[in-house]
Design a protein around this motif. Structure first.
Motif, PDB file in Angstrom:
ATOM      1  N   ASP A 145       1.327  15.130  -2.944  1.00  0.00           N
ATOM      2  CA  ASP A 145       0.123  14.802  -3.278  1.00  0.00           C
ATOM      3  C   ASP A 145      -0.142  13.133  -3.327  1.00  0.00           C
ATOM      4  O   ASP A 145      -1.447  12.878  -3.158  1.00  0.00           O
ATOM      5  N   TYR A 146       0.920  12.273  -3.778  1.00  0.00           N
ATOM      6  CA  TYR A 146       0.647  10.916  -3.733  1.00  0.00           C
ATOM      7  C   TYR A 146       1.888  10.250  -3.004  1.00  0.00           C
ATOM      8  O   TYR A 146       3.063  10.566  -3.379  1.00  0.00           O
ATOM      9  N   LEU A 147       1.456   9.170  -2.113  1.00  0.00           N
ATOM     10  CA  LEU A 147       2.708   8.466  -1.821  1.00  0.00           C
ATOM     11  C   LEU A 147       2.371   7.008  -2.259  1.00  0.00           C
ATOM     12  O   LEU A 147       1.320   6.355  -2.224  1.00  0.00           O
ATOM     13  N   VAL A 148       3.553   6.568  -2.992  1.00  0.00           N
ATOM     14  CA  VAL A 148       3.390   5.303  -3.647  1.00  0.00           C
ATOM     15  C   VAL A 148       4.286   4.046  -2.980  1.00  0.00           C
ATOM     16  O   VAL A 148       5.575   4.247  -2.973  1.00  0.00           O
ATOM     17  N   THR A 149       3.983   3.113  -2.471  1.00  0.00           N
ATOM     18  CA  THR A 149       4.715   2.034  -1.898  1.00  0.00           C
ATOM     19  C   THR A 149       4.161   0.776  -2.623  1.00  0.00           C
ATOM     20  O   THR A 149       3.316   0.656  -3.450  1.00  0.00           O
ATOM     21  N   GLU A 150       4.933  -0.341  -2.352  1.00  0.00           N
ATOM     22  CA  GLU A 150       4.732  -1.455  -2.789  1.00  0.00           C
ATOM     23  C   GLU A 150       3.487  -2.302  -2.004  1.00  0.00           C
ATOM     24  O   GLU A 150       2.965  -3.384  -2.190  1.00  0.00           O
ATOM     25  N   LEU A 151       3.152  -1.697  -0.900  1.00  0.00           N
ATOM     26  CA  LEU A 151       2.105  -1.949   0.094  1.00  0.00           C
ATOM     27  C   LEU A 151       0.572  -1.806  -0.420  1.00  0.00           C
ATOM     28  O   LEU A 151       0.476  -1.013  -1.411  1.00  0.00           O
ATOM     29  N   ALA A 152      -0.351  -2.700  -0.023  1.00  0.00           N
ATOM     30  CA  ALA A 152      -1.605  -2.588  -0.612  1.00  0.00           C
ATOM     31  C   ALA A 152      -2.043  -1.277   0.160  1.00  0.00           C
ATOM     32  O   ALA A 152      -1.590  -0.750   1.438  1.00  0.00           O
TER      33      ALA A 152
END
Length: 248
Positions: free
Chosen positions: A224-231
């Protein structure tokens, strides 16, 4: 390949995946088992990694008490901050282990009321600092490499949970191959965690993107969600935009 180049390659794999298997290094570097054994011994003697049976562990992955050597720490802090809004009052949350998840636990709202199930003793220790958080540590065999509980007992316990949200780190994510892993037992554990959760969030530093390992955990469509440090608008994330996957 020169020894210095081999050492740099090994340490990059360690930083990205928290652990390496000697057998994988033999194949990736096209050298003998004896060469890899000597390389790991030299890196251990220079205090760059922890040796374990069959491979090596990152120093930052060994314990949450001494986190001075956590790789890409600022990126993991950014990921943690972006993940916090997904966690709401009264939730039942299932978590994996790893330094990114531990960093997230350190940044939770102080007065959060929630129930956390976790396969990581180190995550449980961080959660125990919150007065209004109920912490349930999933029991089972303990993996020296992954630093989490695993096996049939852990899988059976997880299969009986109905979590609102699963928080999971990853060793590799690829736009076509999805989530993958190198460990058969951990692979099955992660699959069960995803099935036991209404929503799932994968926390991943960008250096682990576009990498594929041997064993498939899940397709991108099942996250459902992919969280990275990128914008969220970063071009590198474009190929990860699939139906039902929200990129933070």
């Amino acid at each position: 390949m020169l020894k210095k180049e081999r050492h740099e390659f090994i340490m990059r794999q360690i930083h990205l995946h928290n652990r390496v298997l000697s057998a994988d290094l033999v194949q990736l570097l096209s050298v003998s088992e004896d060469t890899i054994r000597r390389d790991l011994q030299e890196l251990f003697e220079s205090n760059q990694l922890h040796k374990v049976h069959g491979g090596a562990l990152s120093k930052s992955y060994q314990t949450s008490y001494d986190d001075t050597d956590v790789y890409a720490r600022e990126a993991k802090r950014m990921i943690a901050k972006k993940t916090i809004p997904l966690i709401r009052e009264g939730m039942v949350i299932l978590t994996g282990g790893g330094t990114t998840i531990i960093e997230l636990m350190k940044q939770l709202p102080e007065n959060l009321h929630a129930t956390f199930f976790t396969i990581s003793p180190f995550v449980a220790i961080e959660l125990a600092k919150y007065v209004n958080v109920e912490v349930i540590l999933i029991g089972g065999l303990f993996s020296q490499n992954s630093q989490v509980t695993y096996g049939s007992n852990a899988i059976n316990q997880i299969s009986e949970i109905k979590a609102d949200l699963c928080l999971m780190g990853t060793n590799a994510i690829h736009p076509e191959d999805g989530l993958t892993d190198v460990d058969w037992e951990i692979n099955h554990l992660k699959k069960t965690m995803l099935k036991s959760s209404s929503k799932s969030a994968v926390l991943c530093i960008s250096e682990k993107m576009d990498i594929s390992s041997r064993l498939k955990v899940a397709s991108l469509e099942n996250i459902d969600y992919l969280v990275t440090e990128l914008a969220s608008t970063d071009e590198k994330l474009e190929k990860y935009r699939v139906k039902n996957l929200q990129i933070l």
